[in-house]
Design a protein around this motif. Sequence first.
Motif, PDB file in Angstrom:
ATOM      1  N   UNK A  41       0.691  -1.295   0.088  1.00  0.00           N
ATOM      2  CA  UNK A  41       0.031  -0.038  -0.054  1.00  0.00           C
ATOM      3  C   UNK A  41       0.885   1.304  -0.305  1.00  0.00           C
ATOM      4  N   UNK A  42       0.417   2.206   0.622  1.00  0.00           N
ATOM      5  CA  UNK A  42       0.699   3.828   0.454  1.00  0.00           C
ATOM      6  C   UNK A  42       1.190   4.176   1.798  1.00  0.00           C
ATOM      7  N   UNK A  43       2.049   5.194   2.094  1.00  0.00           N
ATOM      8  CA  UNK A  43       2.417   5.954   3.008  1.00  0.00           C
ATOM      9  C   UNK A  43       2.267   7.466   2.721  1.00  0.00           C
ATOM     10  N   UNK A  44       1.412   8.243   3.419  1.00  0.00           N
ATOM     11  CA  UNK A  44       1.439   9.500   3.386  1.00  0.00           C
ATOM     12  C   UNK A  44       2.184  10.352   4.528  1.00  0.00           C
ATOM     13  N   UNK A  45       2.909  11.322   3.736  1.00  0.00           N
ATOM     14  CA  UNK A  45       3.891  12.126   4.761  1.00  0.00           C
ATOM     15  C   UNK A  45       3.706  13.532   4.702  1.00  0.00           C
ATOM     16  N   UNK A  46       3.135  14.101   5.667  1.00  0.00           N
ATOM     17  CA  UNK A  46       3.063  15.543   5.844  1.00  0.00           C
ATOM     18  C   UNK A  46       4.155  16.075   6.685  1.00  0.00           C
ATOM     19  N   UNK A  47       4.861  16.955   6.113  1.00  0.00           N
ATOM     20  CA  UNK A  47       6.127  17.547   6.684  1.00  0.00           C
ATOM     21  C   UNK A  47       6.976  16.789   7.098  1.00  0.00           C
ATOM     22  N   UNK A  48       7.302  16.731   8.521  1.00  0.00           N
ATOM     23  CA  UNK A  48       8.059  15.772   9.033  1.00  0.00           C
ATOM     24  C   UNK A  48       7.492  14.476   9.614  1.00  0.00           C
ATOM     25  N   UNK A  49       6.072  14.456   9.374  1.00  0.00           N
ATOM     26  CA  UNK A  49       5.483  13.267  10.155  1.00  0.00           C
ATOM     27  C   UNK A  49       4.652  12.394   9.208  1.00  0.00           C
ATOM     28  N   UNK A  50       4.585  11.169   9.547  1.00  0.00           N
ATOM     29  CA  UNK A  50       3.736   9.934   8.764  1.00  0.00           C
ATOM     30  C   UNK A  50       2.176  10.463   9.219  1.00  0.00           C
ATOM     31  N   UNK A  51       1.148  10.648   8.275  1.00  0.00           N
ATOM     32  CA  UNK A  51       0.087  10.965   8.219  1.00  0.00           C
ATOM     33  C   UNK A  51      -1.064   9.925   8.176  1.00  0.00           C
ATOM     34  N   UNK A  52      -0.588   9.159   7.285  1.00  0.00           N
ATOM     35  CA  UNK A  52      -1.531   8.025   7.113  1.00  0.00           C
ATOM     36  C   UNK A  52      -0.714   6.757   6.296  1.00  0.00           C
ATOM     37  N   UNK A  53      -1.297   5.533   6.473  1.00  0.00           N
ATOM     38  CA  UNK A  53      -0.932   4.421   5.757  1.00  0.00           C
ATOM     39  C   UNK A  53      -2.318   3.655   5.453  1.00  0.00           C
ATOM     40  N   UNK A  54      -2.280   3.077   4.117  1.00  0.00           N
ATOM     41  CA  UNK A  54      -3.186   2.195   3.914  1.00  0.00           C
ATOM     42  C   UNK A  54      -2.931   1.428   2.631  1.00  0.00           C
ATOM     43  N   UNK A  55      -4.185   0.723   2.258  1.00  0.00           N
ATOM     44  CA  UNK A  55      -3.914   0.070   0.717  1.00  0.00           C
ATOM     45  C   UNK A  55      -3.852   1.198  -0.578  1.00  0.00           C
ATOM     46  N   UNK A  56      -4.555   2.242  -0.183  1.00  0.00           N
ATOM     47  CA  UNK A  56      -4.636   3.289  -1.342  1.00  0.00           C
ATOM     48  C   UNK A  56      -4.992   4.369  -0.797  1.00  0.00           C
ATOM     49  N   UNK A  57      -4.170   5.556  -0.952  1.00  0.00           N
ATOM     50  CA  UNK A  57      -4.406   6.896  -0.493  1.00  0.00           C
ATOM     51  C   UNK A  57      -4.379   7.740  -1.636  1.00  0.00           C
ATOM     52  N   UNK A  58      -5.425   8.592  -1.426  1.00  0.00           N
ATOM     53  CA  UNK A  58      -5.412   9.747  -2.736  1.00  0.00           C
ATOM     54  C   UNK A  58      -4.945  10.992  -2.296  1.00  0.00           C
ATOM     55  N   UNK A  59      -3.813  11.625  -2.600  1.00  0.00           N
ATOM     56  CA  UNK A  59      -3.394  13.011  -2.233  1.00  0.00           C
ATOM     57  C   UNK A  59      -2.905  13.561  -3.531  1.00  0.00           C
ATOM     58  N   UNK A  60      -3.747  14.170  -4.287  1.00  0.00           N
ATOM     59  CA  UNK A  60      -3.646  14.889  -5.487  1.00  0.00           C
ATOM     60  C   UNK A  60      -2.553  16.008  -5.344  1.00  0.00           C
ATOM     61  N   UNK A  61      -2.168  16.415  -4.174  1.00  0.00           N
ATOM     62  CA  UNK A  61      -1.342  17.498  -4.120  1.00  0.00           C
ATOM     63  C   UNK A  61       0.172  17.143  -3.642  1.00  0.00           C
ATOM     64  N   UNK A  62       0.424  15.920  -3.488  1.00  0.00           N
ATOM     65  CA  UNK A  62       1.510  15.392  -2.871  1.00  0.00           C
ATOM     66  C   UNK A  62       2.535  15.094  -3.932  1.00  0.00           C
ATOM     67  N   UNK A  63       3.896  15.046  -3.568  1.00  0.00           N
ATOM     68  CA  UNK A  63       4.856  14.440  -4.752  1.00  0.00           C
ATOM     69  C   UNK A  63       4.809  12.796  -4.394  1.00  0.00           C
ATOM     70  N   UNK A  64       4.931  12.202  -5.567  1.00  0.00           N
ATOM     71  CA  UNK A  64       4.558  10.959  -5.455  1.00  0.00           C
ATOM     72  C   UNK A  64       5.922  10.112  -5.522  1.00  0.00           C
ATOM     73  N   UNK A  65       6.124   9.138  -4.780  1.00  0.00           N
ATOM     74  CA  UNK A  65       7.410   8.225  -5.018  1.00  0.00           C
ATOM     75  C   UNK A  65       6.975   6.834  -5.176  1.00  0.00           C
ATOM     76  N   UNK A  66       7.328   6.362  -6.346  1.00  0.00           N
ATOM     77  CA  UNK A  66       6.697   5.064  -6.900  1.00  0.00           C
ATOM     78  C   UNK A  66       7.717   4.024  -5.992  1.00  0.00           C
ATOM     79  N   UNK A  67       6.967   3.343  -5.136  1.00  0.00           N
ATOM     80  CA  UNK A  67       7.534   2.252  -4.640  1.00  0.00           C
ATOM     81  C   UNK A  67       7.207   0.859  -5.028  1.00  0.00           C
ATOM     82  N   UNK A  68       6.605   0.556  -6.209  1.00  0.00           N
ATOM     83  CA  UNK A  68       6.139  -0.632  -6.588  1.00  0.00           C
ATOM     84  C   UNK A  68       7.181  -1.684  -6.709  1.00  0.00           C
ATOM     85  N   UNK A  69       6.704  -2.728  -5.991  1.00  0.00           N
ATOM     86  CA  UNK A  69       7.948  -3.823  -5.815  1.00  0.00           C
ATOM     87  C   UNK A  69       8.987  -3.579  -4.928  1.00  0.00           C
TER      88      UNK A  69
END
Length: 462
Positions: A23-51
């Motif tokens: 799944x996904x990890x959402x980080x806001x500033x210096x903290x972990x904001x959320x974890x889940x199978x699929x997180x939507x955050x349109x304004x976030x910089x995306x890092x592809x961690x597939x595999x």
Amino acid sequence: MTKTLIKGGQILSMDDGLGSFTGDVLIEDDRIAALGPQIEAEDAEVIDADGRIVLPGFVNAHLHTWQGAIRAIAADWPSGGYFKHVHAGISPHYTPEDTYIGTLVGALSQIEAGTTTLFDWCHNNATPAHTDAAIDALEEAGLRAVFGHGTVKPEPKPGEPHFSTIPHPVAEIDRLRKGRLHDDAALVTLAACILGPDYSGIEVCRHDFRMARDYDLLSSSHIWGLNRLVADGYMTIAREGLLGPDHNIVHANYIGDEELRVILDHGATVTSTPPVELGPHPVEPLVSRILRMGGRPSIGPDTEVDLTGGMLDTMRASLMGARLYNTKHADGLLAEEDVKERKVGVPTARVTEPPVASIEALKWATIDNARALRLDHRIGSLTPGKQADLLIIGRHSLAMMGTVDPAQTVVHFAQNADIDLVMIAGQIRKSGGRVHGVDMTRIAQEQAASAKRLFAAYPISI
């Protein structure tokens, strides 16, 4: 607010409530904001961690980082060589500049190896200038660190008191605690590395334990259980009300089960360093003994004069030690049909039940080490609200191709080069195989000059 979304990784959260999943990890500033199978955050910089594997940054619970510029000199020394040649021989020649470059090299190499938090157990700080130089290096490196203010242990000159009779310098603890290391939320914080009951008498112990508690600091002591100055060690410390969760014990290979039980029952933590201990001290490391007692060990490499300080190798040595001493075997004889090349009657021992699981070693190197440093409320697991200290480990190298189980992959196969990304407090400190912001030419020159001067002052035949 800056947002980073790590997408599609195999997540080893080290949080028992969240477990492991893709799944996904959402980080806001210096903290972990959320974890889940699929997180939507349109304004976030995306890092592809597939595999790839996403996990908390490693926490190194015990390293003498000042030795980072004099590596690979002690691997073949017998017991006692380290104290003779490093502490009594090389250490007295260290200048603050030597402490700085050794600590900087050691700290940066920790980031390269996936460590995001380091307990720098500094016992080569003969002057305040040495102490400040070590802290300068930790801050420059940019990793999270607990700076453990220790003391040197020189052989006394005629008329001088023995180090075991000298209380920890309160003035230095006061200077640091009220000065540059006053903020417990900063990247670099303070601990007191005191002599303890093996290296000081009860009066010094009383002073040092109370001092650390007065300043609300974690205290830590080297303990072996041999040639003790407080005869029954932590039994006395516990009776006097000095032992508690604010204390950390390192090594302690030779203490008895009764004393170990008292230590654990009082909430103190124990850090084992099997990579070093199993050389000059080929006895059972405390990792397996603590597991048998139902406790949680912490682990560290100890020193880089004879082995790498990376947590990957530390986990492997620690797990091997735990499996060797903590796995049920069926003792018996090999039958001739089992091994045709041997004679009947060759004694053997076979593992008949699952050994200590690989993921346990990951817990030691993350959440359990964070707990030992009293930082598990901030780091050690991918838990929303905690600091964004994490790793992304790739599978693109030949060494990693075909790996399946993510925990086994990290513990048994991953190398430093497979650590694609290191993030500390939301800041990327390593990517593309390189630690960011490092002037390798300058650092290499300063390290070489330091080592040349030190070995000229104290020649060692290698």
